[in-house]
Motif scaffolding. Sequence first.
Motif, short mmCIF file in Angstrom:
data_model
loop_
_atom_site.label_atom_id
_atom_site.label_comp_id
_atom_site.label_asym_id
_atom_site.label_seq_id
_atom_site.Cartn_x
_atom_site.Cartn_y
_atom_site.Cartn_z
N ALA A 117 0.83 -1.21 0.00
CA ALA A 117 0.00 0.00 0.00
C ALA A 117 0.86 1.26 0.00
O ALA A 117 0.54 2.24 -0.68
CB ALA A 117 -0.92 -0.01 1.21
N SER A 118 1.97 1.22 0.73
CA SER A 118 2.87 2.38 0.77
C SER A 118 3.49 2.65 -0.60
O SER A 118 3.61 3.80 -1.03
CB SER A 118 3.97 2.14 1.81
OG SER A 118 4.86 3.22 1.85
N GLU A 121 0.83 4.25 -2.86
CA GLU A 121 0.53 5.64 -2.51
C GLU A 121 1.62 6.59 -2.97
O GLU A 121 1.39 7.79 -3.09
CB GLU A 121 0.32 5.75 -1.00
CG GLU A 121 -0.52 6.93 -0.59
CD GLU A 121 -1.07 6.78 0.82
OE1 GLU A 121 -1.98 7.55 1.17
OE2 GLU A 121 -0.59 5.90 1.57
N ILE A 126 -1.97 8.58 -7.74
CA ILE A 126 -2.82 8.04 -6.68
C ILE A 126 -3.05 9.09 -5.61
O ILE A 126 -2.10 9.67 -5.06
CB ILE A 126 -2.18 6.78 -6.07
CG1 ILE A 126 -1.96 5.71 -7.14
CG2 ILE A 126 -3.05 6.25 -4.95
CD1 ILE A 126 -3.23 5.22 -7.80
N GLU A 127 -4.31 9.32 -5.30
CA GLU A 127 -4.66 10.28 -4.25
C GLU A 127 -4.56 9.67 -2.87
O GLU A 127 -4.19 10.33 -1.89
CB GLU A 127 -6.08 10.80 -4.50
CG GLU A 127 -6.55 11.85 -3.52
CD GLU A 127 -7.93 12.35 -3.82
OE1 GLU A 127 -8.65 12.73 -2.87
OE2 GLU A 127 -8.32 12.36 -5.01
N GLY A 128 -4.92 8.40 -2.74
CA GLY A 128 -4.86 7.74 -1.44
C GLY A 128 -5.08 6.25 -1.60
O GLY A 128 -5.65 5.79 -2.59
N VAL A 129 -4.61 5.48 -0.61
CA VAL A 129 -4.74 4.02 -0.62
C VAL A 129 -5.22 3.57 0.76
O VAL A 129 -4.72 4.07 1.79
CB VAL A 129 -3.42 3.32 -0.98
CG1 VAL A 129 -3.57 1.80 -0.89
CG2 VAL A 129 -2.95 3.74 -2.36
N LEU A 171 -11.31 7.92 2.62
CA LEU A 171 -11.11 7.60 1.21
C LEU A 171 -12.43 7.30 0.51
O LEU A 171 -12.65 7.71 -0.64
CB LEU A 171 -10.16 6.40 1.08
CG LEU A 171 -9.75 6.02 -0.35
CD1 LEU A 171 -8.65 6.95 -0.84
CD2 LEU A 171 -9.28 4.58 -0.41
N ALA A 271 -7.46 1.87 -4.10
CA ALA A 271 -6.60 2.97 -4.57
C ALA A 271 -7.47 4.00 -5.27
O ALA A 271 -8.15 3.68 -6.26
CB ALA A 271 -5.52 2.45 -5.51
#
Length: 443
Positions: A117-118, A121, A126-129, A171, A271
């Motif tokens: 996930a890191s 991101e 990508i705005e956020g995960v 999210l 994502a």
Amino acid sequence: TRVVIFTAAVALGASVLSGIGPAFQGSKAVLSPALKNAGWVERRRRRWLNLRNILVVWQVAAATFLVFGAGLAVRSVRASSSYDVGLNAENVAVLWKEPPREELDPDQLREHFLEIASRMEAHPEIEGVAVARTAEAHVFMEDFATALVEMGNGEIQEVPFNAVTPGYFELLDIPLIRGRSLVDSDAVGSNPVAIVNETFIDRYLQGTDGVGERITVSGWMDASQRQDRPGGSLEVVGVAAAPVRVDGSRTRPFLWVSFLQDQPVRAIFHAKGRVSAEAAVPILREEAPSQGGEFTLIDPGPYEALIEYRFMGHMLTSAALFTTGLFALVLAFIGVFGIVSFSVTQRFREMAIRQAVGAHHNQVFRSVVAQGVKTTGVGILVGLLLAIPGAYLARSALLGVAPLDPMALGGGTGILLLASLVAAAIPATRLRKARPMEVLRDE
């Protein structure tokens, strides 16, 4: 091959059965009385006309049943387009990843998922995960994993749950009405926490606002009803809104725990792309490639498509019922057309006499059309007597539509009545064009 043979056999059998009755009666006809007594012939004709009327009534009844069902199904699919799943999946792509259980222990597996996930991101697209045990709005969510919650009276209730990372609620725009969201400090070694929905509060924590209350979980069960880990006590730190369904009811009780305190065996990566969900899909594939032995139920793709798939059963049922209802409507049209045509043919002399003695051709036309509409009306009434109880029996399959939905009920009966009106009017126009003296002279 078997389906084709069976269908052909049914069609052939129906044709033979339909012809046996008239053929049997025709073989018994006695010519001499028929020539001497036209009234005898007329009585036989009327008897067969009544039998045909009965058959058409049942044909229209079956059409009513199917057209009403098709209307309910179509209305249900339309309602699903406004169905509140409790989250906003716009621009969000998802990926399912489940390595073999023997590959890593739960703690290592959790760190492995968080590392993926890191990396996701870190991409500028990508705005956020967020990571979770499951995608809550997908078709396989029902009874996917449950927490065995102990009530004050010792009763055990199975409550579906999801384990999510901090940022999950933000999210997906899942609104919290009280308390706080999950944070990075809600990790292994800290106080176990949970967020519950309003329905959970109303059912299990009545008389409280939920925040600060403690709930006891005796066990955590996965999809195969295997216990994931021992239970324990959880502090409720937040309350999420429970979506209100189209029929006014709320979703069932639900709770969320911290993914950082969970012992996951799988992960759904959410994502959110800055531009679109499609732009995030290649990044999901790149950073979490499929490996040997992994179980993949959900390929990378937009979350919205996954939600639509949840209602695929309703859409397929609607399409099947709509097609069947359309064919039933055509058959009802043919039945009414046939019975009125037969009646017009048999009563041509009678109608000519009525016009010869002063009846206006419009009166004759209306009486013939009224016969077809009357037959249809009786068929619709019989069909509704069957369809309404059937709709109540199938109400659990309807989504946001009442069993007696006025649009489906009124629309279905209106279409059948209009079809019968047209079907009866076509043969009745022959009477308008007929000249009474010519008909009588031919007779």
